[in-house]
Design a protein around this motif. Structure first.
Motif, PDB file in Angstrom:
ATOM      1  N   ASP A  30       0.832  -1.207   0.000  1.00 37.74           N
ATOM      2  CA  ASP A  30       0.000   0.000   0.000  1.00 37.74           C
ATOM      3  C   ASP A  30       0.868   1.258   0.000  1.00 37.74           C
ATOM      4  OD1 ASP A  30      -2.428  -1.401   0.061  1.00 37.74           O
ATOM      5  OD2 ASP A  30      -2.434  -1.479   2.248  1.00 37.74           O
ATOM      6  N   GLN A  31       1.953   1.237   0.736  1.00 36.37           N
ATOM      7  CA  GLN A  31       2.827   2.402   0.829  1.00 36.37           C
ATOM      8  C   GLN A  31       3.441   2.758  -0.527  1.00 36.37           C
ATOM      9  OE1 GLN A  31       3.020  -0.279   2.972  1.00 36.37           O
ATOM     10  NE2 GLN A  31       1.946   0.759   4.626  1.00 36.37           N
ATOM     11  N   GLY A  32       3.634   1.799  -1.400  1.00 33.01           N
ATOM     12  CA  GLY A  32       4.222   2.058  -2.706  1.00 33.01           C
ATOM     13  C   GLY A  32       3.316   2.809  -3.654  1.00 33.01           C
ATOM     14  N   MET A  33       2.024   2.827  -3.375  1.00 31.56           N
ATOM     15  CA  MET A  33       1.083   3.501  -4.271  1.00 31.56           C
ATOM     16  C   MET A  33       1.315   5.003  -4.327  1.00 31.56           C
ATOM     17  SD  MET A  33      -0.592   1.003  -5.600  1.00 31.56           S
ATOM     18  CE  MET A  33       0.975   0.142  -5.491  1.00 31.56           C
ATOM     19  N   VAL A  34       1.955   5.556  -3.306  1.00 37.17           N
ATOM     20  CA  VAL A  34       2.252   6.992  -3.302  1.00 37.17           C
ATOM     21  C   VAL A  34       3.145   7.367  -4.481  1.00 37.17           C
ATOM     22  CG1 VAL A  34       4.294   6.904  -1.798  1.00 37.17           C
ATOM     23  CG2 VAL A  34       2.811   8.916  -1.789  1.00 37.17           C
ATOM     24  N   HIS A  35       3.950   6.437  -4.970  1.00 35.28           N
ATOM     25  CA  HIS A  35       4.838   6.709  -6.101  1.00 35.28           C
ATOM     26  C   HIS A  35       4.075   6.817  -7.421  1.00 35.28           C
ATOM     27  CE1 HIS A  35       8.065   6.112  -3.337  1.00 35.28           C
ATOM     28  NE2 HIS A  35       7.768   4.845  -3.159  1.00 35.28           N
ATOM     29  N   LEU A  36       2.856   6.308  -7.462  1.00 34.20           N
ATOM     30  CA  LEU A  36       2.059   6.333  -8.695  1.00 34.20           C
ATOM     31  C   LEU A  36       1.110   7.521  -8.765  1.00 34.20           C
ATOM     32  CD1 LEU A  36       1.007   2.584  -8.969  1.00 34.20           C
ATOM     33  CD2 LEU A  36       3.043   3.708  -9.918  1.00 34.20           C
ATOM     34  N   VAL A  44      -4.450   1.899 -14.384  1.00 31.56           N
ATOM     35  CA  VAL A  44      -3.546   1.119 -13.549  1.00 31.56           C
ATOM     36  C   VAL A  44      -4.221  -0.212 -13.251  1.00 31.56           C
ATOM     37  CG1 VAL A  44      -2.329   0.974 -11.342  1.00 31.56           C
ATOM     38  CG2 VAL A  44      -2.606   3.193 -12.460  1.00 31.56           C
ATOM     39  N   SER A  45      -3.518  -1.314 -13.506  1.00 28.96           N
ATOM     40  CA  SER A  45      -4.038  -2.623 -13.148  1.00 28.96           C
ATOM     41  C   SER A  45      -3.197  -3.185 -12.012  1.00 28.96           C
ATOM     42  CB  SER A  45      -4.004  -3.582 -14.341  1.00 28.96           C
ATOM     43  OG  SER A  45      -4.511  -4.841 -13.933  1.00 28.96           O
ATOM     44  N   LEU A  46      -3.871  -3.502 -10.913  1.00 26.19           N
ATOM     45  CA  LEU A  46      -3.233  -4.075  -9.729  1.00 26.19           C
ATOM     46  C   LEU A  46      -3.717  -5.497  -9.479  1.00 26.19           C
ATOM     47  CD1 LEU A  46      -3.643  -0.920  -7.470  1.00 26.19           C
ATOM     48  CD2 LEU A  46      -1.546  -1.694  -8.600  1.00 26.19           C
ATOM     49  N   ASP A  47      -4.205  -6.153 -10.521  1.00 27.59           N
ATOM     50  CA  ASP A  47      -4.775  -7.500 -10.416  1.00 27.59           C
ATOM     51  C   ASP A  47      -3.818  -8.429  -9.666  1.00 27.59           C
ATOM     52  OD1 ASP A  47      -6.011  -9.969 -10.769  1.00 27.59           O
ATOM     53  OD2 ASP A  47      -6.394  -9.660 -12.889  1.00 27.59           O
ATOM     54  N   SER A  48      -4.327  -9.028  -8.605  1.00 24.91           N
ATOM     55  CA  SER A  48      -3.608 -10.020  -7.802  1.00 24.91           C
ATOM     56  C   SER A  48      -2.389  -9.465  -7.072  1.00 24.91           C
ATOM     57  CB  SER A  48      -3.208 -11.229  -8.655  1.00 24.91           C
ATOM     58  OG  SER A  48      -4.358 -11.811  -9.236  1.00 24.91           O
ATOM     59  N   CYS A  49      -2.363  -8.162  -6.832  1.00 28.46           N
ATOM     60  CA  CYS A  49      -1.316  -7.546  -6.009  1.00 28.46           C
ATOM     61  C   CYS A  49      -1.830  -7.451  -4.570  1.00 28.46           C
ATOM     62  CB  CYS A  49      -0.996  -6.142  -6.512  1.00 28.46           C
ATOM     63  SG  CYS A  49      -0.262  -6.086  -8.149  1.00 28.46           S
ATOM     64  N   PRO A  50      -0.936  -7.479  -3.586  1.00 32.01           N
ATOM     65  CA  PRO A  50      -1.373  -7.403  -2.187  1.00 32.01           C
ATOM     66  C   PRO A  50      -1.686  -5.968  -1.750  1.00 32.01           C
ATOM     67  CG  PRO A  50       0.992  -7.634  -2.274  1.00 32.01           C
ATOM     68  CD  PRO A  50       0.494  -7.722  -3.698  1.00 32.01           C
ATOM     69  N   ALA A  54      -6.226   0.854   1.780  1.00 31.10           N
ATOM     70  CA  ALA A  54      -5.304   1.966   2.048  1.00 31.10           C
ATOM     71  C   ALA A  54      -4.528   2.345   0.789  1.00 31.10           C
ATOM     72  CB  ALA A  54      -4.346   1.597   3.173  1.00 31.10           C
ATOM     73  N   GLY A  55      -4.063   1.376   0.036  1.00 29.24           N
ATOM     74  CA  GLY A  55      -3.329   1.655  -1.191  1.00 29.24           C
ATOM     75  C   GLY A  55      -4.204   2.274  -2.259  1.00 29.24           C
ATOM     76  N   VAL A  56      -5.416   1.775  -2.393  1.00 29.82           N
ATOM     77  CA  VAL A  56      -6.352   2.323  -3.378  1.00 29.82           C
ATOM     78  C   VAL A  56      -6.720   3.751  -2.997  1.00 29.82           C
ATOM     79  CG1 VAL A  56      -8.666   2.098  -4.368  1.00 29.82           C
ATOM     80  CG2 VAL A  56      -7.228   0.066  -4.075  1.00 29.82           C
ATOM     81  N   GLU A  57      -6.987   3.989  -1.720  1.00 26.55           N
ATOM     82  CA  GLU A  57      -7.326   5.336  -1.271  1.00 26.55           C
ATOM     83  C   GLU A  57      -6.173   6.300  -1.528  1.00 26.55           C
ATOM     84  OE1 GLU A  57      -8.922   5.324   2.723  1.00 26.55           O
ATOM     85  OE2 GLU A  57     -10.411   3.825   2.178  1.00 26.55           O
ATOM     86  N   THR A  58      -4.943   5.852  -1.401  1.00 26.94           N
ATOM     87  CA  THR A  58      -3.785   6.691  -1.716  1.00 26.94           C
ATOM     88  C   THR A  58      -3.827   7.138  -3.168  1.00 26.94           C
ATOM     89  OG1 THR A  58      -2.372   5.670  -0.048  1.00 26.94           O
ATOM     90  CG2 THR A  58      -1.259   6.720  -1.903  1.00 26.94           C
ATOM     91  N   LEU A  59      -4.218   6.241  -4.067  1.00 26.15           N
ATOM     92  CA  LEU A  59      -4.270   6.569  -5.490  1.00 26.15           C
ATOM     93  C   LEU A  59      -5.389   7.547  -5.849  1.00 26.15           C
ATOM     94  CD1 LEU A  59      -3.641   3.149  -7.259  1.00 26.15           C
ATOM     95  CD2 LEU A  59      -2.130   5.138  -7.212  1.00 26.15           C
ATOM     96  N   VAL A  74      -8.775  -3.589  -9.676  1.00 27.30           N
ATOM     97  CA  VAL A  74      -8.427  -4.093  -8.346  1.00 27.30           C
ATOM     98  C   VAL A  74      -8.869  -5.543  -8.156  1.00 27.30           C
ATOM     99  CG1 VAL A  74      -8.304  -1.843  -7.209  1.00 27.30           C
ATOM    100  CG2 VAL A  74     -10.504  -3.002  -7.382  1.00 27.30           C
ATOM    101  N   THR A  75      -9.016  -6.269  -9.266  1.00 27.61           N
ATOM    102  CA  THR A  75      -9.378  -7.682  -9.213  1.00 27.61           C
ATOM    103  C   THR A  75      -8.305  -8.448  -8.445  1.00 27.61           C
ATOM    104  OG1 THR A  75     -10.392  -7.471 -11.391  1.00 27.61           O
ATOM    105  CG2 THR A  75      -9.934  -9.711 -10.632  1.00 27.61           C
ATOM    106  N   GLY A  76      -8.711  -9.316  -7.552  1.00 26.27           N
ATOM    107  CA  GLY A  76      -7.762 -10.171  -6.841  1.00 26.27           C
ATOM    108  C   GLY A  76      -6.930  -9.455  -5.794  1.00 26.27           C
ATOM    109  N   THR A  77      -7.286  -8.202  -5.469  1.00 26.66           N
ATOM    110  CA  THR A  77      -6.589  -7.480  -4.403  1.00 26.66           C
ATOM    111  C   THR A  77      -7.391  -7.615  -3.115  1.00 26.66           C
ATOM    112  OG1 THR A  77      -7.731  -5.387  -4.766  1.00 26.66           O
ATOM    113  CG2 THR A  77      -5.733  -5.782  -6.079  1.00 26.66           C
TER     114      THR A  77
END
Length: 108
Positions: A30-36, A44-50, A54-59, A74-77
């Motif tokens: 989730d913390q890495g999403m700030v870089h995007l 952005v496809s985050l399929d099957s990422c952990p 919190a990460g989605v809200e950051t984006l 956000v499939t599979g997240t």
């Protein structure tokens, strides 16, 4: 894939990148999403990422220089609309054939 949050940081200088597929990148957090969030991405496809709420809200929330993201897969997240800390204003969640997608409703 073995991309990490640090790898996302190294993408920040790609000013022409508008689509980013990170499917299956289990080293992301989730913390890495700030870089995007300030990149000129439209999809952005985050399929099957952990990635969780919190990460989605950051984006999708907060002040951003380039508010260009229109769609996030956000499939599979771990994203779960029932556990959002606040509504994602201006975003629709669609569930279609097992996929889960966030689409921005205000196209400005």
């Amino acid at each position: 894939f073995h991309l990490t949050d640090g790898d996302l940081r190294s993408l920040m200088h790609l000013s022409q990148l508008n689509t980013l597929t990170l499917d299956g990148c289990v080293g992301l957090t989730d913390q890495g999403m700030v870089h995007l969030k300030n990149m000129p991405l439209k999809y952005v496809s985050l399929d099957s990422c952990p990635i969780s709420n919190a990460g989605v809200e950051t984006l999708v929330t907060g002040p951003v220089t380039h508010r260009t993201i229109m769609t996030i897969d956000v499939t599979g997240t771990m994203f779960n609309t029932s556990e959002l800390s606040h509504p994602l204003m201006g975003w629709d969640v669609s569930l279609t054939d097992g996929s889960k997608t966030l689409s921005r409703t205000n196209k400005k």
